[in-house]
Design an enzyme around this catalytic site. Structure first.
Site, PDB file in Angstrom:
ATOM      1  N   HIS B 283       0.770  -1.018   0.265  1.00  0.00           N
ATOM      2  CA  HIS B 283       0.025   0.308   0.015  1.00  0.00           C
ATOM      3  C   HIS B 283       0.164   1.286   0.545  1.00  0.00           C
ATOM      4  CE1 HIS B 283       0.354   1.032   4.002  1.00  0.00           C
ATOM      5  NE2 HIS B 283       0.126  -0.414   4.574  1.00  0.00           N
ATOM      6  N   GLU B 329      -4.643   1.072   2.201  1.00  0.00           N
ATOM      7  CA  GLU B 329      -5.078   0.850   3.693  1.00  0.00           C
ATOM      8  C   GLU B 329      -5.162   1.208   4.546  1.00  0.00           C
ATOM      9  OE1 GLU B 329      -3.769  -3.074   6.031  1.00  0.00           O
ATOM     10  OE2 GLU B 329      -2.369  -0.815   5.444  1.00  0.00           O
ATOM     11  N   GLU B 330      -4.622   1.957   5.480  1.00  0.00           N
ATOM     12  CA  GLU B 330      -4.438   1.898   6.893  1.00  0.00           C
ATOM     13  C   GLU B 330      -5.841   2.560   7.453  1.00  0.00           C
ATOM     14  OE1 GLU B 330      -1.994   1.566   8.814  1.00  0.00           O
ATOM     15  OE2 GLU B 330      -0.137   1.119   7.382  1.00  0.00           O
ATOM     16  N   ASP B 357       3.623  -5.964   3.079  1.00  0.00           N
ATOM     17  CA  ASP B 357       2.511  -5.451   4.272  1.00  0.00           C
ATOM     18  C   ASP B 357       3.454  -5.503   5.630  1.00  0.00           C
ATOM     19  OD1 ASP B 357       1.820  -2.750   5.595  1.00  0.00           O
ATOM     20  OD2 ASP B 357      -0.683  -3.147   5.264  1.00  0.00           O
ATOM     21  N   HIS B 427       4.190   3.036  12.902  1.00  0.00           N
ATOM     22  CA  HIS B 427       2.677   3.598  13.260  1.00  0.00           C
ATOM     23  C   HIS B 427       3.567   4.549  13.643  1.00  0.00           C
ATOM     24  CE1 HIS B 427      -1.540   1.573  12.025  1.00  0.00           C
ATOM     25  NE2 HIS B 427       0.063   1.273  10.715  1.00  0.00           N
TER      26      HIS B 427
END
Lengths: 461, 461
Positions: B283, B329-330, B357, B427
């Site tokens: 992504h 995607e997130e 990923d 993240h």
């Protein structure tokens, strides 16, 4: 009919008991891993060794501090015995930091990062300036001959081979330049040697390491330095533009008389076979560029953790388990040799030795130096390791410090962590604690503990 | 007799040809690995994506820059077709940086690092201050009940489980707090939520990630933030000393109307079965804290590298190979859903999809979502991967973006890199390019290329 039944029953019982044993073992291994990951000591120990003591080259004050620390920490573990084993080690000092530049025209210079190779002599006072001849390896020296080399600095620039998956193999393909380059080049009249750092990436950090003059007379010795990979690329490209450029290097290193140091040893006495010895260890000395966290602080704290995890989980070994913090692996192997000598002198029967000296990265398995029967037994344990993603059980080398223990009977082994990042840090200023991942270090310790447990429980064949 | 001979000869021929094929395959795989390690493009691409573009949250200008860059780079590869697929994505912005402190007495405060969870509403202007109730998970809310929770900030502090070897499993055991914590706590009258970061080590970096209010009405929504692991430990220990302390948080995040963005798609037309599609992807969007190098810049450049390695080594695929750089995607999975919708609408027969990923670390293997027959075929290829230390072939999840393609026939797969370091960066502000190792990234790209090659050559069953 009765006989068959008995046979069936006993096969059944045997199978059942084998299964039970396997279950017991898998429960025990889980305990080691859980304790290491949840309540491990290896990371805290390494923090101290790396950040409170730091680099610990043989013969240095820091090396002695590390010996003292190792002894104290082992004593806290409540082992049956902790002691120091005296050993004479070489003492070499780097002195004032090295300085080097490429001179394209008189007064027009570009600095490049170098560091003296361990064991090198200094440059003449005020430094050394000479033309450079670039080679791709020792074999090139003969092709070029004395006329092309005499009075020049030989620049060994064969890069480490990036398409080999095992980076230790790639390292092995280049390290002869570093170890013997100066000796060989001196024979052709070279005045100095610079060697491309054994590093798989391009950066500005020179990587030191051991070199040897072999049987060269003192007067024939020439100074030898490592140059960073970026520096090597720059020098090589400049030489292509103008082969007449000069290289200046200044080094202040020096060899001194041997000094006394120590292996640090702790042991848990075996409950059933106290006269059979199992050794687990790494080396306490390091190079002087970084703080030696991966090479080999990691191996030291992981080895200490093996005995601590036995204590912590209440496992009583059948055989005598020794942790040995070896001194002077990097530039002499005196600790390893001394330990083996003493073991032989005392007729101590060593059945198994395991070394961790390949970095504190995610463990992948072990390599073994042993006969086929023992290897077959070890391979039968693979399923026990599968939950921890430990999958490499290969025949091959073990570890430098334990290699002097080799005989026909003993099983020697080396922990094999993931090797991809190792040579980014090896013998360089960035072999430091921040490059250590706590979990990876702890997984390594638990993996070693598991193998030592199995070797202790089932013995060698 | 004749028949037997014919049979023997044909078995012999078959065996021979199977061996030849295996040899051919191993030569081809070696080519992929060598090209990736010696002459790879993935690291240079990622350098650009991470350092020249940077964080690329869906709906941001950077996300659009990344789309443009992806399209341009794919066009340079000489693929048969490169295009953008339009998709509407959510737009959420963080606004002015968050600010938080623990107040032990009026005026006596200690700052702690927080960041808004993706999708959260802002605090009231001027911030929110309230007492704190610490819980170990959503199930504790019911036990405590409204009386204990009303008017307070709920602090979800269940730590990620360190003794699980697969860190994704550990993450999976905690992520419900982050995703649904606010919605659940709001139902008990909480005024805000802070969630312990999904991080396996103790540090000062808050880790963001998606959260959802489910079907809560706007007026019932409460702000939700992640707190760093050190911050969480501090807050927890302070609450033990004095349950009456207050927590202040100020957040300026906001959700906007959906905006248009794009999946970036490139393909090589299949030579034999152009109507069978194989997808490889990652992504393109990322969170906004770091530069998204591991999540999922690595997956993007590795996927692009698969097609480049085919071109570079001269492999002509039988089936149509597509690289898809998925958007969003997130916080929405809109790109993955859109791609699957379009594929269904056009009745494109997708036979295999592979996603990367899980970070750019040393590849260990793949997980598969497929039937037993296909899994058996894949397992038969294990020996081909052994020289590259690829050993994990497990059944399980694949990747979020490709999951909407799922049907009874398709084989879905996810690259499984070493997971130990992943959640140190996930993240958070330190998901940055310096945490990427070039070789590890390149090994992942070659490993993906090898699997896509085998799936293309032998097809699904």
């Amino acid at each position: 009919m009765k006989k068959t039944l008995v046979l069936i029953v006993s096969v059944f019982t045997l199978t059942l008991s084998a299964q039970q044993t396997a279950t017991e073992d898998s429960v025990t291994l889980k305990k080691f891993y859980n304790t290491s990951l949840l309540n491990g000591k290896s990371y805290v120990w390494l923090d101290h060794l790396s950040n409170q003591i730091g680099p610990r080259l043989s013969g240095s004050i820091n090396a002695e501090k590390a010996v003292e620390w190792g002894e104290q920490e082992l004593k806290k573990l409540g082992l049956d015995k902790v002691w120091l084993q005296s050993v004479m080690v070489p003492k070499w000092t780097r002195g004032v930091a090295e300085y080097a530049y490429i001179e394209t025209d008189p007064g027009k210079t570009t600095n490049v990062p170098i560091c003296a190779l361990g064991g090198s002599i200094a440059t003449p006072i005020g430094g050394l300036k000479a033309n450079v001849v670039e080679v791709q390896g020792i074999e090139d020296l003969r092709k070029l001959g004395t006329t092309a080399i005499e009075g020049k600095i030989v620049f060994f620039n064969r890069p480490i081979q990036a398409d080999l998956i095992n980076t230790f193999e790639a390292y092995g393909g280049c390290v002869d330049q570093r170890y013997s380059g100066a000796k060989e080049a001196a024979n052709f009249g070279a005045v100095g040697v610079i060697v491309r750092s054994m590093n798989l990436r391009n950066d500005d950090l020179p990587h030191t390491g051991a070199m040897s003059y072999g049987d060269l007379k003192d007067l024939d010795k020439i100074p030898a330095a490592a140059i960073s990979t970026n520096g090597a690329n720059l020098l090589s490209s400049m030489l292509k533009l103008n082969p007449e450029i000069k290289f200046f290097m200044n080094m202040n290193c020096r060899s001194w008389k041997d000094v006394e140091s120590h292996n640090v040893i702790g042991e848990i006495k075996g409950a059933e076979f106290p006269n059979e010895y199992i050794v687990v260890g790494g080396h306490l000395d390091s190079w002087d560029m970084g703080d030696g966290s991966h090479d080999d602080g990691a191996g030291i704290v992981q080895s200490m953790e093996v005995l601590r995890l036995f204590k912590e989980t209440g496992y009583t070994p059948k055989r005598t388990i020794r942790v040995v913090l070896f001194m002077n692996e990097e530039n002499g192997l005196r600790g390893g040799k001394k330990y083996a000598e003493e073991a032989q002198r005392k007729e101590e029967k060593h059945v198994f030795a395991l070394e961790s000296d390949a970095g504190g990265f995610t463990p992948r398995g072990f390599s073994f130096d042993c006969d086929a029967t023992n290897f077959a037994q070890i391979e039968s344990w693979k399923p026990l390791f599968a939950p921890y993603l430990i999958h490499q059980f290969s025949k091959g080398g073990s570890g430098a410090d334990i290699s002097p223990l080799k005989n026909e009977k003993i099983v020697l082994a080396g922990l094999r962590p993931d090797s991809q990042r190792y040579f980014d840090h090896h013998h360089a200023a960035n072999d430091t604690f921040d490059a250590i991942n706590k979990r990876e270090l702890e997984l390594g310790a638990a993996t070693m503990t598991s193998l030592v447990y199995l070797m202790d429980k089932y013995g060698t064949k």
